[in-house]
Design an enzyme around this catalytic site. Structure first.
Site, PDB file in Angstrom:
ATOM      1  CB  CYS A   1      -0.905   0.002   1.230  1.00  0.00           C
ATOM      2  SG  CYS A   1      -2.068   1.387   1.258  1.00  0.00           S
TER       3      CYS A   1
ATOM      4  CG  ASP B   1      -0.790   3.844   5.357  1.00  0.00           C
ATOM      5  OD1 ASP B   1       0.096   4.328   6.090  1.00  0.00           O
ATOM      6  OD2 ASP B   1      -1.995   3.836   5.661  1.00  0.00           O
TER       7      ASP B   1
ATOM      8  NE  ARG C   1      -0.861   4.532   8.791  1.00  0.00           N
ATOM      9  CZ  ARG C   1      -2.127   4.235   9.085  1.00  0.00           C
ATOM     10  NH1 ARG C   1      -2.561   4.363  10.315  1.00  0.00           N
ATOM     11  NH2 ARG C   1      -2.949   3.804   8.154  1.00  0.00           N
TER      12      ARG C   1
ATOM     13  CG  HIS D   1      -1.675  -1.211   5.882  1.00  0.00           C
ATOM     14  ND1 HIS D   1      -2.282  -0.258   6.659  1.00  0.00           N
ATOM     15  CD2 HIS D   1      -1.812  -0.794   4.607  1.00  0.00           C
ATOM     16  CE1 HIS D   1      -2.755   0.708   5.883  1.00  0.00           C
ATOM     17  NE2 HIS D   1      -2.483   0.410   4.632  1.00  0.00           N
TER      18      HIS D   1
ATOM     19  CB  CYS E   1      -5.810  -0.676   4.387  1.00  0.00           C
ATOM     20  SG  CYS E   1      -5.453   0.055   2.777  1.00  0.00           S
TER      21      CYS E   1
HETATM   22 CO    CO Z   1      -3.485   1.166   2.989  1.00  0.00          CO
END
Ligand code: CO
Length: 218
Positions: free
Chosen positions: A42, A44, A46, A98, A101
């Site tokens: 992803c 993302d 993090r 994750h 998400c």
């Molecule tokens: Co995500």
């Protein structure tokens, strides 16, 4: 908020620290890349691919998009996959989702977010096909987490349904596809146990016949 100049400063320090430990590191790396892994994760912030599996530059070929989806008409993802398998000859493809998400959460809701709705549509389809599993879960977080796991499993299958991966197997190339999920709250990755490494593990309806790309090996 980090000033943008700070990033450049960080970069110098990072390069210096690596060179200090291994003076030849960047020179060697500039000659070639030979990663054994393709990471599909992803976007993302993090979930930084190299960091969470402790790999250095040159060791991980990476593709990231919102909610780590592999769509057959997405030229970007398919090109990464083809290059990684046919040219770099990676041995492992790892789909890493994750928990929590945002993309997956959005796909479970009914709020319109714009263009991204089209991108997340594929996840909504997975939800619809597994609706009975969600009916018994009322906790919002648990619903999202289950969806995050199912999404990874679906993307592993999508990868195995490509002619890219199937042709590699037919050529006798060593290639495994894995499904993992990362927990932002403790930094731990869980293996979802859905590894696929041969054509016989793919549902028959999705197996493709021999093509010119593989004939020479028969
Ligand atoms: Co995500």
């Amino acid at each position: 908020m980090t000033e943008i100049t700070q990033l450049l400063k960080n970069n110098r320090e990072w390069a210096e620290s690596i060179t200090k430990e291994n003076p030849d590191f960047f020179h060697k790396l500039s000659q070639q890349q030979t990663p054994e892994y393709l990471w599909i994760g992803c976007s993302d912030s993090r979930v930084p691919a190299n960091d969470i599996v402790g790999l250095l530059p040159g060791e991980l070929f990476v593709h990231r998009n919102v909610a780590n989806v592999v769509i057959h008409t997405d030229l970007n993802c398919q090109a990464v996959l083809q290059y990684a398998v046919d040219v770099l000859k990676v041995k492992h493809i790892i789909v890493t989702g994750h928990y929590g998400c945002g993309g997956v959460k959005a796909a479970l809701g009914d709020e319109q977010l714009g263009l991204i709705d089209n991108w997340l549509r594929a996840i909504r389809d997975i939800y619809y096909r597994n609706e009975s599993r969600f009916r018994v879960i009322s906790d919002e977080e648990k619903r999202t987490d289950l969806m995050c796991e199912l999404n990874v499993i679906e993307q592993v299958a999508n990868i195995c349904h490509t002619n890219i991966v199937q042709n590699a197997w037919r050529r006798g190339q060593e290639l495994s596809v894995h499904g993992w999920i990362y927990a932002v709250k403790d930094g731990i990755i869980k293996d979802l146990g859905v590894k696929v490494n041969k054509l016989e593990q793919v549902a028959e309806a999705y197996r493709m016949g021999v093509s010119d790309a593989t004939k020479s090996d028969y």
